[in-house]
Design a protein around this motif. Structure first.
Motif, PDB file in Angstrom:
ATOM      1  N   HIS A 256       0.844  -1.189   0.000  1.00  0.00           N
ATOM      2  CA  HIS A 256       0.000   0.000   0.000  1.00  0.00           C
ATOM      3  C   HIS A 256       0.884   1.245   0.000  1.00  0.00           C
ATOM      4  O   HIS A 256       1.774   1.380   0.828  1.00  0.00           O
ATOM      5  CB  HIS A 256      -0.919  -0.007   1.221  1.00  0.00           C
ATOM      6  CG  HIS A 256      -1.905   1.115   1.246  1.00  0.00           C
ATOM      7  ND1 HIS A 256      -1.601   2.345   1.787  1.00  0.00           N
ATOM      8  CD2 HIS A 256      -3.178   1.199   0.805  1.00  0.00           C
ATOM      9  CE1 HIS A 256      -2.662   3.137   1.684  1.00  0.00           C
ATOM     10  NE2 HIS A 256      -3.621   2.463   1.084  1.00  0.00           N
ATOM     11  N   ASN A 257       0.602   2.168  -0.912  1.00  0.00           N
ATOM     12  CA  ASN A 257       1.557   3.264  -1.141  1.00  0.00           C
ATOM     13  C   ASN A 257       1.756   4.149   0.079  1.00  0.00           C
ATOM     14  O   ASN A 257       2.868   4.564   0.377  1.00  0.00           O
ATOM     15  CB  ASN A 257       1.135   4.084  -2.366  1.00  0.00           C
ATOM     16  CG  ASN A 257       0.015   5.068  -2.072  1.00  0.00           C
ATOM     17  OD1 ASN A 257       0.240   6.258  -1.891  1.00  0.00           O
ATOM     18  ND2 ASN A 257      -1.225   4.576  -2.038  1.00  0.00           N
ATOM     19  N   VAL A 258       0.689   4.444   0.821  1.00  0.00           N
ATOM     20  CA  VAL A 258       0.847   5.302   1.996  1.00  0.00           C
ATOM     21  C   VAL A 258       1.610   4.566   3.087  1.00  0.00           C
ATOM     22  O   VAL A 258       2.491   5.134   3.747  1.00  0.00           O
ATOM     23  CB  VAL A 258      -0.514   5.796   2.512  1.00  0.00           C
ATOM     24  CG1 VAL A 258      -0.317   6.758   3.682  1.00  0.00           C
ATOM     25  CG2 VAL A 258      -1.305   6.475   1.406  1.00  0.00           C
ATOM     26  N   ASN A 259       1.282   3.296   3.282  1.00  0.00           N
ATOM     27  CA  ASN A 259       2.020   2.519   4.276  1.00  0.00           C
ATOM     28  C   ASN A 259       3.518   2.516   3.976  1.00  0.00           C
ATOM     29  O   ASN A 259       4.346   2.669   4.874  1.00  0.00           O
ATOM     30  CB  ASN A 259       1.500   1.083   4.324  1.00  0.00           C
ATOM     31  CG  ASN A 259       0.176   0.961   5.047  1.00  0.00           C
ATOM     32  OD1 ASN A 259      -0.258   1.882   5.737  1.00  0.00           O
ATOM     33  ND2 ASN A 259      -0.480  -0.166   4.884  1.00  0.00           N
ATOM     34  N   ILE A 260       3.862   2.341   2.713  1.00  0.00           N
ATOM     35  CA  ILE A 260       5.282   2.307   2.363  1.00  0.00           C
ATOM     36  C   ILE A 260       5.945   3.651   2.662  1.00  0.00           C
ATOM     37  O   ILE A 260       6.995   3.713   3.317  1.00  0.00           O
ATOM     38  CB  ILE A 260       5.459   1.941   0.883  1.00  0.00           C
ATOM     39  CG1 ILE A 260       4.946   0.518   0.623  1.00  0.00           C
ATOM     40  CG2 ILE A 260       6.924   2.065   0.462  1.00  0.00           C
ATOM     41  CD1 ILE A 260       4.822   0.164  -0.838  1.00  0.00           C
ATOM     42  N   GLN A 262       5.133   5.916   4.675  1.00  0.00           N
ATOM     43  CA  GLN A 262       5.053   6.264   6.090  1.00  0.00           C
ATOM     44  C   GLN A 262       5.823   5.294   6.976  1.00  0.00           C
ATOM     45  O   GLN A 262       6.459   5.708   7.952  1.00  0.00           O
ATOM     46  CB  GLN A 262       3.577   6.276   6.499  1.00  0.00           C
ATOM     47  CG  GLN A 262       3.275   6.642   7.924  1.00  0.00           C
ATOM     48  CD  GLN A 262       1.782   6.814   8.140  1.00  0.00           C
ATOM     49  OE1 GLN A 262       0.979   6.638   7.227  1.00  0.00           O
ATOM     50  NE2 GLN A 262       1.401   7.169   9.343  1.00  0.00           N
ATOM     51  N   CYS A 263       5.793   4.018   6.638  1.00  0.00           N
ATOM     52  CA  CYS A 263       6.262   2.992   7.572  1.00  0.00           C
ATOM     53  C   CYS A 263       7.682   2.532   7.329  1.00  0.00           C
ATOM     54  O   CYS A 263       8.271   1.879   8.200  1.00  0.00           O
ATOM     55  CB  CYS A 263       5.323   1.784   7.522  1.00  0.00           C
ATOM     56  SG  CYS A 263       3.593   2.196   7.826  1.00  0.00           S
ATOM     57  N   PHE A 264       8.259   2.848   6.177  1.00  0.00           N
ATOM     58  CA  PHE A 264       9.629   2.401   5.927  1.00  0.00           C
ATOM     59  C   PHE A 264      10.598   3.035   6.913  1.00  0.00           C
ATOM     60  O   PHE A 264      11.714   2.565   7.100  1.00  0.00           O
ATOM     61  CB  PHE A 264      10.034   2.696   4.480  1.00  0.00           C
ATOM     62  CG  PHE A 264      10.564   4.087   4.242  1.00  0.00           C
ATOM     63  CD1 PHE A 264      11.931   4.310   4.154  1.00  0.00           C
ATOM     64  CD2 PHE A 264       9.708   5.174   4.109  1.00  0.00           C
ATOM     65  CE1 PHE A 264      12.442   5.582   3.933  1.00  0.00           C
ATOM     66  CE2 PHE A 264      10.202   6.447   3.892  1.00  0.00           C
ATOM     67  CZ  PHE A 264      11.577   6.653   3.803  1.00  0.00           C
ATOM     68  N   GLY A 323       0.231   9.634   0.418  1.00  0.00           N
ATOM     69  CA  GLY A 323       1.564   9.079   0.276  1.00  0.00           C
ATOM     70  C   GLY A 323       2.610  10.159   0.067  1.00  0.00           C
ATOM     71  O   GLY A 323       3.738  10.064   0.568  1.00  0.00           O
ATOM     72  N   ILE A 324       2.243  11.207  -0.665  1.00  0.00           N
ATOM     73  CA  ILE A 324       3.172  12.307  -0.921  1.00  0.00           C
ATOM     74  C   ILE A 324       3.556  12.997   0.383  1.00  0.00           C
ATOM     75  O   ILE A 324       4.745  13.175   0.686  1.00  0.00           O
ATOM     76  CB  ILE A 324       2.552  13.316  -1.902  1.00  0.00           C
ATOM     77  CG1 ILE A 324       2.289  12.668  -3.272  1.00  0.00           C
ATOM     78  CG2 ILE A 324       3.442  14.545  -2.037  1.00  0.00           C
ATOM     79  CD1 ILE A 324       1.433  13.513  -4.200  1.00  0.00           C
ATOM     80  N   VAL A 325       2.554  13.402   1.172  1.00  0.00           N
ATOM     81  CA  VAL A 325       2.877  14.162   2.387  1.00  0.00           C
ATOM     82  C   VAL A 325       3.520  13.273   3.447  1.00  0.00           C
ATOM     83  O   VAL A 325       4.334  13.745   4.247  1.00  0.00           O
ATOM     84  CB  VAL A 325       1.629  14.879   2.943  1.00  0.00           C
ATOM     85  CG1 VAL A 325       1.129  15.911   1.941  1.00  0.00           C
ATOM     86  CG2 VAL A 325       0.510  13.911   3.318  1.00  0.00           C
ATOM     87  N   GLU A 326       3.186  11.979   3.469  1.00  0.00           N
ATOM     88  CA  GLU A 326       3.842  11.086   4.428  1.00  0.00           C
ATOM     89  C   GLU A 326       5.296  10.841   4.035  1.00  0.00           C
ATOM     90  O   GLU A 326       6.166  10.696   4.898  1.00  0.00           O
ATOM     91  CB  GLU A 326       3.089   9.761   4.532  1.00  0.00           C
ATOM     92  CG  GLU A 326       1.713   9.864   5.172  1.00  0.00           C
ATOM     93  CD  GLU A 326       1.745  10.209   6.656  1.00  0.00           C
ATOM     94  OE1 GLU A 326       2.845  10.277   7.243  1.00  0.00           O
ATOM     95  OE2 GLU A 326       0.662  10.418   7.231  1.00  0.00           O
TER      96      GLU A 326
END
Length: 683
Positions: A256-260, A262-264, A323-326
């Protein structure tokens, strides 16, 4: 892996540089050393690894220039008025305003919106925004239960869902920075005691909270650095072992793009406690893992749509605004954790080239998916061309309830990271924009640095130091990785220092009131080739990536009729003030680019225009830099059956007709864009 080895081996001093200015020493360093402890701002307590940069309290930096204009537009647009129009933020019956946590809309939408809304208010010193934010924050502080839990209670499959609270903790931390409100510390301490006592089999088990446990971990460290309570480190270990494993060598927990985005950063966050270099490596590995396949595109992001899929790697695949802002937030955090200037360079790439095109210039609507190559923004369902069912390309104030609220953090968080404190009681300019920063240095002297620049559209950055008395402290200036021949002058005298790209110039001197510093970062045209995506190329000038200038035709739509199913308005809102927009191309877009790959500067003419009167450079008309180039039409490259520009044609592209003059504009100014170009000269 090679970059990671270099990070570990080349740690402090790159090269001692000569300096023609008396009593001034300039050296290029890979990052500030951490042998000292900043006496004025809170860094990491032992045993946590020391921070290379320390964030100044929100409100210390007052942006000017185009970022100030952006924040004003956010305040006057969707960010500032969501509380009046979004049903998720209506006060009547809202669970976040309820003393017992019961009611509606108790999940992520309120804290998503609040963390950017409140910080914008603090930065702009907007009394109305601060008062509105305080209504929500006071309700949160008053919602604490006897067992330590706070806020709405959301339970899934018999387990508490803590994701919404993770976001609200960040809101509370900013509130504490701004106000010094001690109840924040009390609430967080009691809440984390509750988390520590919660059995592991009930902790962080839902998909979102499990993926994003690193946000909770960060808040625990934030509190530990203030209170020093050792049990918080025990909780940190518990959070880490119950969070999804972002330390895999060749895979990710989910795509999931936001998870990636944010969570990496979670392994690097944990590295500050573990001190295990493999944890830090894991974050770098995650970053490059996603980009090796899905990130072979300009703009700093990757083609995830909502979820990255094998076979969908063309630059027409996009990324959520969330995803951009995260990603920007991750870059800013990792810059502080590691000191690595790579994260500042990458943050600029995303902030300048991808994020501006995700929103309308008036900040009254945004889109869910933004791609490097995108020639339509309508309300059609483009699945499976993109991995979303619905009108996710058009500009709509309610294109998605997540991005609609979460976008607010992008520019205020960026503005808060223009300047950072250093362990040696100095200051560092790490991101560049016109602004004024007030901060304590050396023995506690409060200095003011006024920065004036048109960066990234201008090569020159000017700074003026104001101090009540002469004071010796180090001033760091980041030298961008793309800048080969940067120079620094002090009080009009060039220092002669040899500046190394991708480092920091550490300037040591006794600063006097009125001292002036000028940094010049000469920009040149260069071209990047994306071999995985059919040898396409992108064109850069300094930190800016360029797109074909496409004539954009806007069609206004009624927002309710074009929104997705879970978009909800408050009753009585005048919807005509919040329209949606379809954008269509009214000029050809299917060009191959002519470029001398050995000497790309010969293929482009840089045209500099006047700075826009409204200080907003991110529209096709107002962009102060253009490139003149030559291109040729590719007849076979058309719209495909999914209503998207077809995937890039095979290299070399087959064109018709003689090359013609085309204009390129900064990618961030182009809401319709081709920024990954086919090549037609076979070179």
């Amino acid at each position: 892996m090679e970059r990671f080895k270099i990070i570990l081996l080349v740690f402090v001093c790159i090269r001692l540089s000569s300096c023609a200015v008396p009593d001034t020493e300039i050296e290029c360093v890979s990052r500030p050393a951490t042998a000292s402890v900043n006496a004025h701002y809170t860094g990491n307590r032992p045993p946590l690894k020391p921070l290379h940069f320390i964030k100044l309290p929100v409100g210390s930096i007052k942006p000017g220039g185009w970022i100030e204009e952006y924040l004003h537009r956010q305040r006057d647009g969707l960010s500032g008025h969501l509380g009046e129009i979004s049903a998720w933020l209506q006060k009547d019956g809202n669970a976040w305003l309820s003393p017992d946590g019961k009611g509606n809309y108790g999940w992520e939408e309120v804290p998503y919106w609040l963390k950017g809304y409140a910080n914008t208010g603090y930065i702009l010193n907007d009394a109305g925004m601060i008062a509105e934010a305080k209504i929500w924050l006071e309700a949160v502080l008053n919602s604490r239960r006897e067992d330590g839990y706070f806020g709405p209670w959301i339970e899934k499959k018999g387990k508490p869902d803590l994701w919404g609270n993770m976001i609200m903790l960040w809101c509370l931390q900013s509130y504490y920075e701004f106000s010094g409100e001690q109840r924040v510390i009390s609430l967080m301490s009691n809440y984390f005691r509750w988390q520590l006592e919660l059995p592991d089999d009930l902790f962080l088990k839902d998909y979102w909270e499990n993926s994003r446990g690193g946000d909770n971990l960060y808040s625990v460290y934030w509190l530990y650095n203030i209170t020093g309570e050792e049990w918080l480190l025990e909780l940190a270990a518990k959070i880490h072992r119950n969070t999804a494993d972002w330390r895999q060598e060749s895979s990710l927990p989910n795509w999931h793009n936001v998870n990636i985005a944010q969570c990496f950063r979670e392994p690097a966050t944990w590295w500050m406690q573990s001190a295990d270099s493999t944890d830090l490596y894991a974050t770098y590995n995650d970053f490059w893992l996603i980009r090796r396949t899905f990130g072979q595109v300009p703009g700093g992001m990757f083609g995830g749509d909502e979820n990255s899929r094998l076979g969908y790697i063309d630059p027409r695949q996009g990324v959520e605004t969330c995803g951009i802002v995260e990603q920007m937030a991750s870059d800013e955090m990792l810059l502080r954790f590691t000191g690595d200037p790579f994260w500042a360079d990458h943050c600029e790439d995303v902030a300048f080239n991808t994020y501006p095109a995700a929103v309308m210039p008036d900040f009254k609507s945004l889109r869910y998916i933004t791609a490097p190559n995108s020639v339509v923004a309508d309300n059609e369902n483009h699945h499976p061309g993109i991995d979303n069912h619905g009108p996710f390309l058009m500009m709509n104030p309610f294109s998605s309830r997540c991005c609609q609220h979460n976008h607010t953090q992008g520019w205020p968080y960026y503005a808060e990271h223009l300047w950072l404190a250093t362990p040696d009681n100095g200051l560092a300019a790490v991101l560049f924009n016109s602004c004024t920063v007030k901060a304590k240095v050396a023995n506690g002297t409060e200095v003011t640095v006024s920065e004036t620049t048109g960066y990234p559209f201008d090569e020159r950055i000017q700074m003026r130091i104001n101090t009540p008395s002469d004071v010796e402290f180090p001033l760091y200036i980041r030298i961008p990785a793309w800048c080969k021949n940067g120079s620094i002058a002090i009080n009009g005298v060039k220092t002669g220092a040899l500046l190394k790209e991708g480092t920091y110039a550490r300037i040591s001197r006794t600063w006097k009131d009125g001292d002036e510093l000028t940094a010049d970062f000469p920009m040149t045209v260069n071209v990047r080739r994306w071999e995985v995506n059919r040898n396409s190329v992108s064109v850069n000038y300094g930190p800016l990536t360029f797109s074909l200038k496409i004539k954009e035709r806007y069609e206004k739509s009624e927002s309710k009729s074009t929104a997705i199913y879970d978009s909800h308005w408050q009753k009585g809102v005048d919807e005509t003030g919040w329209p949606s927009w379809k954008i269509y191309a009214d000029s050809p877009w299917n060009y191959a680019l002519q470029c001398d790959m050995q000497h790309p500067e010969k293929s482009f003419t840089v045209v500099k225009k006047s700075w826009p009167d409204d200080s907003f450079p991110f529209t096709p008309e107002s962009a102060p830099i253009e490139l003149q180039a030559k291109g040729s039409i590719i007849p076979s490259w058309t719209m495909d059956r999914f209503g998207l520009c077809a995937v890039l044609p095979a290299y070399p592209a087959r064109t018709t007709g003689a090359p013609e003059e085309i204009t390129l504009i900064p990618m961030g100014a182009a809401r319709l864009r081709i920024s990954a170009f086919p090549l037609f000269n076979g070179d």
